[in-house]
Design a protein around this motif. Structure first.
Motif, PDB file in Angstrom:
ATOM      1  N   LYS A  17       0.848  -1.183   0.000  1.00  0.00           N
ATOM      2  CA  LYS A  17       0.000   0.000   0.000  1.00  0.00           C
ATOM      3  C   LYS A  17       0.895   1.248   0.000  1.00  0.00           C
ATOM      4  N   ALA A  18       0.626   2.182  -0.936  1.00  0.00           N
ATOM      5  CA  ALA A  18       1.383   3.423  -1.028  1.00  0.00           C
ATOM      6  C   ALA A  18       0.417   4.585  -1.130  1.00  0.00           C
ATOM      7  N   SER A  19       0.676   5.679  -0.363  1.00  0.00           N
ATOM      8  CA  SER A  19      -0.224   6.833  -0.383  1.00  0.00           C
ATOM      9  C   SER A  19       0.604   8.115  -0.373  1.00  0.00           C
ATOM     10  N   ALA A  20      -0.008   9.210  -0.832  1.00  0.00           N
ATOM     11  CA  ALA A  20       0.641  10.520  -0.840  1.00  0.00           C
ATOM     12  C   ALA A  20      -0.413  11.578  -0.647  1.00  0.00           C
ATOM     13  N   THR A  21      -0.083  12.612   0.121  1.00  0.00           N
ATOM     14  CA  THR A  21      -0.994  13.736   0.359  1.00  0.00           C
ATOM     15  C   THR A  21      -0.266  15.010   0.007  1.00  0.00           C
ATOM     16  N   VAL A  22      -0.859  15.804  -0.890  1.00  0.00           N
ATOM     17  CA  VAL A  22      -0.271  17.080  -1.300  1.00  0.00           C
ATOM     18  C   VAL A  22      -1.164  18.188  -0.779  1.00  0.00           C
ATOM     19  N   SER A  23      -0.592  19.117  -0.006  1.00  0.00           N
ATOM     20  CA  SER A  23      -1.393  20.207   0.569  1.00  0.00           C
ATOM     21  C   SER A  23      -0.933  21.540   0.003  1.00  0.00           C
ATOM     22  N   GLU A  24      -1.781  22.557   0.226  1.00  0.00           N
ATOM     23  CA  GLU A  24      -1.471  23.891  -0.272  1.00  0.00           C
ATOM     24  C   GLU A  24      -0.293  24.465   0.503  1.00  0.00           C
ATOM     25  N   VAL A  25       0.567  25.208  -0.172  1.00  0.00           N
ATOM     26  CA  VAL A  25       1.770  25.772   0.446  1.00  0.00           C
ATOM     27  C   VAL A  25       1.439  27.101   1.080  1.00  0.00           C
ATOM     28  N   LYS A  26       1.858  27.314   2.372  1.00  0.00           N
ATOM     29  CA  LYS A  26       1.740  28.590   3.045  1.00  0.00           C
ATOM     30  C   LYS A  26       3.121  29.218   3.089  1.00  0.00           C
ATOM     31  N   LYS A  27       3.220  30.481   2.688  1.00  0.00           N
ATOM     32  CA  LYS A  27       4.518  31.125   2.633  1.00  0.00           C
ATOM     33  C   LYS A  27       5.075  31.320   4.041  1.00  0.00           C
ATOM     34  N   ILE A  28       6.283  30.894   4.225  1.00  0.00           N
ATOM     35  CA  ILE A  28       6.965  31.020   5.524  1.00  0.00           C
ATOM     36  C   ILE A  28       8.270  31.764   5.312  1.00  0.00           C
ATOM     37  N   TYR A  29       8.443  32.824   6.111  1.00  0.00           N
ATOM     38  CA  TYR A  29       9.683  33.590   6.074  1.00  0.00           C
ATOM     39  C   TYR A  29      10.427  33.356   7.392  1.00  0.00           C
ATOM     40  N   LYS A  30      11.630  32.839   7.280  1.00  0.00           N
ATOM     41  CA  LYS A  30      12.412  32.573   8.499  1.00  0.00           C
ATOM     42  C   LYS A  30      13.905  32.602   8.173  1.00  0.00           C
ATOM     43  N   LEU A  31      14.628  33.372   8.985  1.00  0.00           N
ATOM     44  CA  LEU A  31      16.079  33.452   8.839  1.00  0.00           C
ATOM     45  C   LEU A  31      16.749  32.936  10.111  1.00  0.00           C
ATOM     46  N   SER A  32      17.912  32.365   9.946  1.00  0.00           N
ATOM     47  CA  SER A  32      18.711  31.939  11.104  1.00  0.00           C
ATOM     48  C   SER A  32      20.167  32.318  10.867  1.00  0.00           C
ATOM     49  N   VAL A  33      20.913  32.533  11.978  1.00  0.00           N
ATOM     50  CA  VAL A  33      22.341  32.856  11.873  1.00  0.00           C
ATOM     51  C   VAL A  33      23.141  31.845  12.683  1.00  0.00           C
ATOM     52  N   THR A  34      24.333  31.557  12.206  1.00  0.00           N
ATOM     53  CA  THR A  34      25.257  30.649  12.908  1.00  0.00           C
ATOM     54  C   THR A  34      26.658  31.245  12.855  1.00  0.00           C
ATOM     55  N   PRO A  35      27.285  31.500  13.987  1.00  0.00           N
ATOM     56  CA  PRO A  35      26.737  31.341  15.346  1.00  0.00           C
ATOM     57  C   PRO A  35      25.878  32.526  15.730  1.00  0.00           C
ATOM     58  N   GLU A  36      25.131  32.362  16.819  1.00  0.00           N
ATOM     59  CA  GLU A  36      24.267  33.432  17.269  1.00  0.00           C
ATOM     60  C   GLU A  36      25.026  34.434  18.144  1.00  0.00           C
ATOM     61  N   GLU A  37      26.215  34.036  18.685  1.00  0.00           N
ATOM     62  CA  GLU A  37      27.012  34.922  19.519  1.00  0.00           C
ATOM     63  C   GLU A  37      28.471  34.836  19.103  1.00  0.00           C
ATOM     64  N   LEU A  38      29.153  35.981  19.112  1.00  0.00           N
ATOM     65  CA  LEU A  38      30.582  36.044  18.813  1.00  0.00           C
ATOM     66  C   LEU A  38      31.283  36.813  19.930  1.00  0.00           C
ATOM     67  N   ASN A  39      32.320  36.222  20.461  1.00  0.00           N
ATOM     68  CA  ASN A  39      33.099  36.883  21.516  1.00  0.00           C
ATOM     69  C   ASN A  39      34.523  37.046  21.007  1.00  0.00           C
ATOM     70  N   PHE A  40      34.941  38.290  20.815  1.00  0.00           N
ATOM     71  CA  PHE A  40      36.281  38.573  20.299  1.00  0.00           C
ATOM     72  C   PHE A  40      37.324  38.675  21.416  1.00  0.00           C
ATOM     73  N   GLY A  41      36.943  38.291  22.631  1.00  0.00           N
ATOM     74  CA  GLY A  41      37.909  38.237  23.718  1.00  0.00           C
ATOM     75  C   GLY A  41      38.277  39.606  24.239  1.00  0.00           C
ATOM     76  N   LYS A  42      39.530  39.710  24.668  1.00  0.00           N
ATOM     77  CA  LYS A  42      40.013  40.938  25.289  1.00  0.00           C
ATOM     78  C   LYS A  42      41.281  41.418  24.609  1.00  0.00           C
ATOM     79  N   ALA A  43      41.466  42.726  24.624  1.00  0.00           N
ATOM     80  CA  ALA A  43      42.702  43.335  24.117  1.00  0.00           C
ATOM     81  C   ALA A  43      43.042  44.517  25.003  1.00  0.00           C
ATOM     82  N   LYS A  44      44.318  44.826  25.071  1.00  0.00           N
ATOM     83  CA  LYS A  44      44.749  45.951  25.877  1.00  0.00           C
ATOM     84  C   LYS A  44      44.552  47.257  25.110  1.00  0.00           C
ATOM     85  N   GLU A  45      44.241  48.299  25.841  1.00  0.00           N
ATOM     86  CA  GLU A  45      44.023  49.613  25.250  1.00  0.00           C
ATOM     87  C   GLU A  45      45.260  50.032  24.454  1.00  0.00           C
TER      88      GLU A  45
END
Length: 892
Positions: A612-640
Motif C-alpha cells: 500500500k502506497a499513499s501521498a498527500t499534497v497540501s497547499e503551500v503557506k509562505k513562511i519567512y524565516k532566517l537563522s544565523v550561525t553562530p548566534e554569539e561572537l566573543n572577540f575576547g580581550k585586548a589591551k588599550e
C-alpha cells in the motif's frame, strides 16, 4: 643677741625647706630599666597572673611608673594584645599559648627601656600547669647536671635581649685544657659586666689577649630570639649546647613491615627466584656516619659505602644466600659505623627439603653403587621432578556416567536440533584434574546452563561436572557417530570417553511459494504543492517459501517504481526496488496498490503480495524565516592601544522559510561588518559575511546586536562582544631602595645585642600584577652567612671581640608571573659597617656641678614637683643673709 639668734634660726629653717626638692629628687627611681621581670601565678585557665618587679632595677619602682601590655603569643612571633592592667585573668582562648608581658615606663617617670617576661604554655587546670612547671624545672636541672650550657630568658631595660656564653662550673673544669680560650672570653665578658669573681679571674691570668686580627667563627655566635638570655646583671647568656653537642644515631625501617622484620616466608631449596627485600637506614643524629662492611652468615646484604649525612636515608637490599640447607633461619642483621653506632633489624626464612621417593628396584645396572664409598642421602633430600610427576599421574582418574549418547532421528534442513542429552564427568582420582573438553565435527559440548564449554575447568577430587551434548546445525542426510573424549590436561592418558550417534533423514516438504515485502506500506503525507522530488522509499522483497520465484516488474499510477535488483529469487534470497511520488501532483490525496506478482507455469499472473502506497499534497503557506550561525561572537580581550584588531569571524545566514528572501546589508557601531556573499536566498540557501571590532577602541566593554533584515520584515541577529582592558604598567622596584635598618652609628660593645632589619624594595606591593618586580632579603653575613626562609627579615647577633665589622645583606630579585613571585636569578647587596668596643666596668661616682642651676642642660630627676616656691624661699633666705651682713658692717 637674741635678735641675731632669732634671725639665724629663721634663715636655717628656710635653707632646710629649700633643700627638700633635692631630697625628693634623690629618692625617686630613674634611669634605664634592668634586672629581672617575673610573672606571678600559674599559667592555667582561670588563674589571675600579675607583674612581679621585685628584682627590677632601679629599686623603688611602683605601679604608677609603668603601663602594662599582656599579649597572647599564637605563633613563633605573632602577638595579640589581651590586657593592659597589672593583672590578667587567663581565659580559655589562651589555652596552649604563651602569655607575654611588656612593661613600659610612663611619660615623665624618668625611666627608660622596656622589660618583657613570658609564661609557659597555658594549661587547662592548675594541676596540669604545676606538672608542666615541674617538668621544666627537672629538665633544666638535668641539663645543668650533664654539663650543658644553661639559658635564661630575661629582658634588658631597652627592650632588647643580650647574649653571653656562660658555661657551668662542671663543664669549665672538665674542659679547661681544650677550651681555654673560650673560658677566657667568657670570663672577660663577665668581668666587664660587673660580675668579677676571684676564682675566675685567677683562671684567666697569663692568657694572651685577643685582637681583631685573625677573626674566625668563634668570635661570633648567632642566636634566635628564644635563645637570647639576660642575667640579673644585664649580661647576655645563651644555651649553645644543642648546636655544639655532637650526636650519632641511626634507625632501620623495613619496608611494608610493621614488625620491622624481613620475613621471606617458606621457600623451596632453590633460592634463585626469591625476591630481595629493602630496609631504609636513616641517620637521626647531627653528624655524618661512616658504615663498615658486613657479611652475615645466612643472608646477603648491600654495604653502605658512602658517608650518610645527618637526616639522610639510604635504602639497602637483603636476600637469602644461595645453597642454604633445609631449615629455619632467624638472624639479627647489624650495621656498624666507625663512630661506634649499631643499627639492627631481623631477617627470617624457612627452607623446605624435598623427599626422595626413588628405590633400588628402579636402578639400572649402570646406576648401581660403585665400589667407592658414597654418601647416602638422608630423609631430608628432595625427590626428583620425574618422581613427583609419576606420583601425580598415578593419582589422577576420570569417569563418566554413560558410555553412549543415542539421539533420535532428525529431518534434513533442520534449523536446530530438538534433543539435548547430558553426560556427567567425575574426578575419581586423588587430586584436582584440569579437564580438556573434546572437539567434534558433528556434536556440540556445552555447559549445563547452555553456554559453550571451554577447556581448563578444574574438577576437585570426588567432584562431578555435567555437560550437555547436541548435534550441530547443518548436518546433511546421513548417519553420524563420534567418540567424545574428556581427558586431563596434565596427562592425556587420563581420560573418559562416551560415544554419540545421530541419524539425519531426508525431509518431506510441500511446495510453498511466498514473498515478504518490507515495508508492507508507506506514505508521503507532508508534500506541499510545488514540492521537489522527495527521497525515494526502498522496498525489500524476500522469498520466504521453499520454491524459486520469478518476479515481474511492479508498477503504480502515482509513484515512479525503480527496477528490481533481481527477478529470480531462490528460497531465502532478496531483491529490492524504489518508489517515489511522481513530480507535479496537485493538492489532494493519492492511493496506489503496488502488486508483486509472478508468471505461473500455465502463463497466468499470480499476485504474491501487495504494498500500500499513499501521498498527500497540501497547499503551500509562505513562511519567512532566517537563522544565523553562530548566534554569539566573543572577540575576547585586548589591551588599550592595541595595534591590530582581532581577526574577523564569519557568520552564516540561512533561509529556513519556503519563500525567497532579499537581504539588506547589516551594520554596526563599534564593529566592522563585511559584505554579504549573496543577498537573494531561496529556501534552504545560505550566505556569509564577516565581523570584527574596529581599531582604536578605548578601554571598556562593547556589546552589540548585528541585525540582518530583509524586505519581508523578518530578521535575525548575532550578538557580538569585545572588551578593551586599560593598560597597566608593571611596578619595577629600584634596587637602590634596598636598605638595612637598625644598625647604630654609635657602635656597640662586646655585651651588646645587635638587631637589624633588611627591607627589600617593592616588598610593600600587596596587589602585584604580571611583570611587577620586587627584592626580597635572602641572606646576611657578618662572619657567617645566615639565610632567611620567610618574613620578618630581622636578625639579632652578638660579637664578643672588639673590632670593626661589615654587615652584608643579599636581596633576591623576584618577578610576578601573574600567580606567584619567581626568582629571576639576579641579586643585589647592601652593606653597613659598625664597630665593637670592649665593654668596661663602670662605677657610678657623682660629680658636683658648679652653678648647676644655670647649666644649659639640667639633669632630669623624674620628680614632677613644682620647685618654684622653694626657689623663692631660697632667694629670701639668701637676701636675709645679705641683709644681716650689710647690717653688721654698717653698725661697725
Amino acid at each position: 643677741m637674741e635678735r641675731k639668734r632669732f634671725l639665724a634660726v629663721v634663715m636655717t629653717v628656710m635653707m632646710v625647706i629649700s633643700m627638700i626638692p633635692s631630697m625628693v629628687f634623690a629618692a625617686a627611681p630613674s634611669g634605664e630599666l634592668g634586672g629581672k621581670l617575673k610573672i606571678k601565678g600559674l599559667a592555667a585557665v582561670g588563674v589571675v597572673v600579675s607583674a612581679d618587679y621585685a628584682k627590677v632595677t632601679p629599686e623603688g619602682v611602683t605601679d604608677e611608673d609603668f603601663t602594662f601590655s599582656w599579649s597572647r603569643q599564637t605563633g613563633e612571633k605573632e602577638l595579640t594584645q589581651v590586657g593592659t592592667e597589672k593583672t590578667y585573668t587567663i581565659t580559655q582562648d589562651d589555652l596552649g599559648c604563651r602569655l607575654v608581658l611588656d612593661l613600659t615606663p610612663v611619660d615623665g617617670s624618668g625611666l627608660t627601656g622596656i622589660l618583657t617576661a613570658k609564661t609557659l604554655e597555658v594549661a587547662a587546670t592548675e594541676e596540669e600547669a604545676k606538672a608542666v612547671e615541674q617538668e621544666a624545672e627537672d629538665t633544666q636541672q638535668t641539663e645543668t647536671a650533664d654539663g650543658t650550657e644553661n639559658a635564661q630568658l630575661e629582658e634588658t631595660a631597652d627592650g632588647t635581649e643580650n647574649a653571653q656564653l656562660e658555661e657551668t662550673a662542671d663543664n669549665a673544669e672538665g674542659s679547661q685544657d681544650s677550651e681555654n680560650q673560650d673560658v677566657d672570653r667568657t670570663e672577660d665578658v663577665q668581668q666587664n659586666a660587673g660580675n668579677e669573681q676571684e676564682d675566675d679571674s685567677q683562671n684567666t691570668k697569663g692568657q694572651p689577649e685577643e685582637t681583631t686580627e685573625g677573626t674566625d667563627d668563634s668570635q661570633m655566635k648567632i642566636y634566635t630570639e628564644d635563645q637570647l638570655q639576660v642575667d640579673e646583671n644585664g649580661n647576655v647568656q645563651t644555651d649553645g649546647s644543642e648546636k655544639d653537642q655532637k650526636t650519632y644515631e641511626a634507625t632501620a625501617t623495613v619496608e611494608d613491615s610493621e614488625d620491622q622484620i624481613c620475613d621471606f616466608g617458606t621457600v623451596k631449596s632453590d633460592l634463585e627466584d626469591v625476591e630481595a627485600q629493602y630496609v631504609q637506614i636513616t641517620n637521626t643524629g647531627n653528624e655524618n656516619l661512616n658504615f663498615q662492611e658486613i657479611s652475615p652468615e645466612h643472608f646477603m646484604v648491600q654495604d653502605i659505602t658512602e658517608p650518610l649525612s645527618a637526616g639522610e636515608s639510604v635504602s639497602v637490599w637483603i636476600q637469602p644466600r644461595e645453597g642454604l640447607e633445609p631449615g629455619e633461619y632467624d638472624d639479627m642483621i647489624t650495621y656498624r659505623t666507625e663512630e661506634g653506632i649499631e643499627v639492627s633489624f631481623e631477617a627470617k626464612i624457612a627452607v623446605e627439603g624435598e623427599d626422595d621417593s626413588s628405590d633400588d628396584e628402579d636402578l639400572k645396572p649402570s646406576d648401581e653403587p660403585s665400589a667407592e664409598p658414597t654418601e647416602t642421602p638422608d630423609d631430608s633430600e628432595a625427590p626428583s621432578a620425574g618422581d613427583n610427576a609419576d606420583a601425580s599421574l598415578e593419582a589422577q582418574s576420570l569417569d563418566v556416567n554413560t558410555g553412549s549418547l543415542n539421539f533420535s532421528d532428525i529431518e534434513e534442513n533442520y534449523t536446530q536440533a530438538n534433543e539435548t542429552l547430558s553426560v556427567t564427568v567425575t574426578n575419581t582420582g586423588d587430586g584436582t584434574v584440569t579437564l580438556k573438553i573434546p572437539k567434534s565435527d558433528y556434536f556440540e559440548v556445552m555447559n549445563e546452563d547452555g553456554s559453550e564449554a571451554v577447556s581448563g575447568i578444574q574438577i576437585a577430587k570426588g567432584d562431578s561436572l555435567m555437560f550437555m551434548v547436541q548435534p550441530k546445525t547443518g548436518l546433511t542426510k546421513g548417519d553420524y557417530s563420534d567418540t567424545l573424549i574428556f581427558e586431563s590436561e596434565e596427562d592425556s592418558e587420563v581420560a573418559a570417553q562416551v560415544t554419540a550417534e545421530v541419524s539425519v533423514k531426508e525431509a518431506e516438504q510441500e511446495q510453498i511459494t511466498a514473498v515478504q515485502a518490507d515495508p508492507e506500506s508507506f506514505s508521503y503525507d507532508d508534500l506541499k504543492e510545488g514540492y521537489d522530488t522527495p527521497e525515494a522509499t526502498t522496498i525489500t522483497l524476500t522469498n520466504t517459501g521453499n520454491t524459486t520465484v520469478s518476479l515481474m516488474q511492479p508498477y503504480a499510477e502515482y509513484f515512479d517504481i525503480g527496477e528490481l535488483s533481481a527477478s529470480v529469487l531462490e528460497p531465502g534470497d532478496s531483491a529490492a526496488f524504489t518508489a517515489v511520488p511522481v513530480t507535479g501532483l496537485k493538492v489532494g490525496n493519492y492511493l496506489d496498490s503496488i502488486q508483486i506478482a509472478q508468471t505461473s507455469s500455465e502463463g497466468q499472473e499470480d499476485v504474491l503480495t501487495t504494498i500500500k502506497a499513499s501521498a498527500t499534497v497540501s497547499e503551500v503557506k509562505k513562511i519567512y524565516k532566517l537563522s544565523v550561525t553562530p548566534e554569539e561572537l566573543n572577540f575576547g580581550k585586548a589591551k588599550e592601544g592595541y595595534s591590530e584588531a582581532p581577526e574577523a569571524q564569519k557568520v552564516t545566514v540561512t533561509n529556513e522559510g519556503n519563500t525567497n528572501v532579499t537581504l539588506n546589508a547589516p551594520s554596526g557601531k563599534n564593529f566592522k561588518i563585511g559584505k554579504l556573499s549573496a543577498t537573494e536566498l531561496a529556501p534552504g540557501e545560505s550566505c556569509t559575511f564577516k565581523i570584527r571590532p574596529k581599531e582604536g577602541l578605548k578601554a571598556g566593554s562593547y556589546t552589540e546586536s548585528v541585525v540582518i533584515d530583509n524586505e519581508q520584515q523578518i530578521s535575525a541577529e548575532v550578538k557580538v562582544q569585545f572588551t578593551v582592558k586599560a593598560t597597566r604598567k608593571a611596578k619595577i622596584a629600584d634596587p637602590a631602595d634596598n636598605k638595612i635598618t637598625g644598625i647604630s652609628s654609635d657602635g656597640y660593645t662586646t655585651q651588646s645585642k645587635i638587631t637589624f632589619t633588611a627591607v627589600g624594595a617593592g616588598m610593600d606591593n600587596e596587589s602585584p600584577g604580571k611583570g611587577d618586580v620586587r627584592y626580597v632579603p635572602y641572606n646576611w653575613k657578618v662572619i657567617n652567612t645566615n639565610s632567611w626562609s620567610s618574613a620578618p627579615y630581622t636578625a639579632a647577633f652578638g660579637i664578643t671581640k672588639a673590632g670593626t665589622y661589615t654587615l652584608t645583606v643579599t636581596f633576591d630579585r623576584q618577578k610576578y608571573n601573574g600567580s606567584e613571585w619567581k626568582n629571576t636569578g639576579e641579586q643585589d647587596t647592601k652593606q653597613v659597617n659598625f664597630s665593637i668596643t670592649q665593654a668596661q666596668t663602670v662605677t657610678a661616682t657623682p660629680t658636683p656641678q658648679p652653678n648647676g642651676a644655670s647649666a644649659k642642660t639640667a639633669v632630669k630627676t623624674g620628680d614632677t614637683t613644682n620647685i618654684t616656691p622653694f626657689v623663692i624661699i631660697l632667694a629670701i633666705a639668701a637676701g636675709c643673709i645679705v641683709g644681716v651682713v650689710v647690717y653688721k658692717r654698717r653698725k661697725k
